[in-house]
Design a protein around this motif. Sequence first.
Motif, PDB file in Angstrom:
ATOM      1  N   GLY A 111       0.576   5.455   1.414  1.00  0.00           N
ATOM      2  CA  GLY A 111      -0.175   5.504   2.654  1.00  0.00           C
ATOM      3  C   GLY A 111      -1.523   4.824   2.599  1.00  0.00           C
ATOM      4  O   GLY A 111      -2.090   4.473   3.635  1.00  0.00           O
ATOM      5  N   THR A 112      -2.075   4.635   1.385  1.00  0.00           N
ATOM      6  CA  THR A 112      -3.389   4.015   1.273  1.00  0.00           C
ATOM      7  C   THR A 112      -3.359   2.653   0.596  1.00  0.00           C
ATOM      8  O   THR A 112      -4.238   1.830   0.834  1.00  0.00           O
ATOM      9  CB  THR A 112      -4.357   4.920   0.488  1.00  0.00           C
ATOM     10  N   GLY A 153       3.966  17.378   8.070  1.00  0.00           N
ATOM     11  CA  GLY A 153       2.762  16.827   8.669  1.00  0.00           C
ATOM     12  C   GLY A 153       1.697  17.868   8.948  1.00  0.00           C
ATOM     13  O   GLY A 153       1.928  19.075   8.874  1.00  0.00           O
ATOM     14  N   LEU A 187       6.585   3.502   8.143  1.00  0.00           N
ATOM     15  CA  LEU A 187       6.648   4.031   9.504  1.00  0.00           C
ATOM     16  C   LEU A 187       5.363   3.797  10.282  1.00  0.00           C
ATOM     17  O   LEU A 187       5.398   3.658  11.501  1.00  0.00           O
ATOM     18  CB  LEU A 187       6.957   5.539   9.475  1.00  0.00           C
ATOM     19  N   THR A 188       4.238   3.774   9.598  1.00  0.00           N
ATOM     20  CA  THR A 188       2.962   3.697  10.304  1.00  0.00           C
ATOM     21  C   THR A 188       2.312   2.320  10.255  1.00  0.00           C
ATOM     22  O   THR A 188       1.444   2.013  11.078  1.00  0.00           O
ATOM     23  CB  THR A 188       1.966   4.728   9.734  1.00  0.00           C
ATOM     24  N   VAL A 189       2.708   1.479   9.302  1.00  0.00           N
ATOM     25  CA  VAL A 189       2.152   0.130   9.215  1.00  0.00           C
ATOM     26  C   VAL A 189       3.111  -0.834   9.916  1.00  0.00           C
ATOM     27  O   VAL A 189       4.295  -0.897   9.556  1.00  0.00           O
ATOM     28  CB  VAL A 189       1.955  -0.304   7.743  1.00  0.00           C
ATOM     29  N   PRO A 190       2.665  -1.582  10.911  1.00  0.00           N
ATOM     30  CA  PRO A 190       3.562  -2.526  11.599  1.00  0.00           C
ATOM     31  C   PRO A 190       4.206  -3.491  10.603  1.00  0.00           C
ATOM     32  O   PRO A 190       3.575  -3.891   9.616  1.00  0.00           O
ATOM     33  CB  PRO A 190       2.624  -3.255  12.566  1.00  0.00           C
ATOM     34  N   ASN A 204      12.500  -0.834   8.343  1.00  0.00           N
ATOM     35  CA  ASN A 204      11.227  -1.549   8.309  1.00  0.00           C
ATOM     36  C   ASN A 204      10.889  -2.017   6.898  1.00  0.00           C
ATOM     37  O   ASN A 204      10.435  -3.155   6.695  1.00  0.00           O
ATOM     38  CB  ASN A 204      10.107  -0.666   8.836  1.00  0.00           C
ATOM     39  N   ASN A 206       2.989   2.251   4.134  1.00  0.00           N
ATOM     40  CA  ASN A 206       3.850   3.224   4.820  1.00  0.00           C
ATOM     41  C   ASN A 206       4.725   2.492   5.830  1.00  0.00           C
ATOM     42  O   ASN A 206       4.230   1.862   6.764  1.00  0.00           O
ATOM     43  CB  ASN A 206       3.003   4.285   5.522  1.00  0.00           C
ATOM     44  N   GLY A 253      12.181   3.875   9.061  1.00  0.00           N
ATOM     45  CA  GLY A 253      11.368   3.557   7.897  1.00  0.00           C
ATOM     46  C   GLY A 253      12.102   2.707   6.884  1.00  0.00           C
ATOM     47  O   GLY A 253      11.548   1.749   6.324  1.00  0.00           O
ATOM     48  N   GLY A 300       7.413   6.784   4.041  1.00  0.00           N
ATOM     49  CA  GLY A 300       8.021   6.618   5.353  1.00  0.00           C
ATOM     50  C   GLY A 300       9.457   6.157   5.331  1.00  0.00           C
ATOM     51  O   GLY A 300      10.108   6.097   6.381  1.00  0.00           O
TER      52      GLY A 300
END
Length: 336
Positions: free
Chosen positions: A21-22, A163, A48-51, A97, A46, A94, A84
């Motif tokens: 995530g980081t 979460g 799921l959260t990073v395009p 992606n 990630n 995920g 993700g």
Amino acid sequence: MSNDLNQEFAGGLVVGLDAGGTRTRVVLAAAEDGRPLGEGAAGPGNALTVPVPRLTDHLVEAIGQAVPEPARARVVAVSGGFAGATAASTEEPGHVNARTALTTALQRLGIPADRIRVRSDIEAAFASAPGTPADGLALVAGTGAVALRITDRRSTATVDGDGWLLGDDGSGFWIGRSAVRAALRMADGRGPATALAGSVGQALGVPAEELPTDGDWSRAHREAYRMHVLPAVMAELPIRLARFAPLVVEAAGKRDAVAEGILDEAADQLTDTVRALAPAPGERVVATGGLLGPEGPLTTPLTDRLHTLGLTLDWVPDGCRGAVALARLAYDGDIR
């Protein structure tokens, strides 16, 4: 790393990556024995959260650093553990992606993409334990918290990881939120005195005159404290509450009873998370995350609790070693 890989190593090369995530971390290794030969790092991974376009750029940057251009044609397998990317299905978003971004990144770098393995970051972390285990339990306790049962190197059952809003019990977020809750309850008179009220207030910029002192903390100052803390917390993303977890560790080190109670409850929560997977005595538990590392605040209390279940913890720093091991297995044809 040698300037001439072709002379130093006769065999092929594998790439293992841990995309969290980081940050995204990549290791280049010899396919024959897993010796690390190069490293690279870039931004969040990630899936799921990073395009996907940005994730692709991060992968290109990290892999490009780890694998020098003359060596790229010799890469025989690539394995990535992505936050993700669950193991529930290769069709879940995920996973799709991650595979799309990784395939595109390898093509841009001129690295063969015929042996790609996408795993979750937790599966890769589990495989990082000595011996590259195939079966057992994985526990993550950092900003979030989740436990998995791993069978044949794939996740087959999940507990928590729900979460900040619904779960992650015992996590850094949970501990940080508990710190702010304890501070507010002391301020409004519902909770016991705790050093957390002062340290949380300082971290949020509460004026010194409104902080609790050894003497009387007047009702007016308590009201002013609350009116400062609440907007300051609400102005940030909820997950940012995890930054208060170190304040709990610090206070507990000074024998603050409220802080000690928060850490004890966090250890209980993580024990319940593991217990929900119905572990058998002697079953392997591979742990990762800052709360459970060599200096993690929950390492000792959780180890003691799991000992009563006949379990011990193996801690790993991340999934890079496991991703390399999985890439080597993919090259050997041992995993799909």
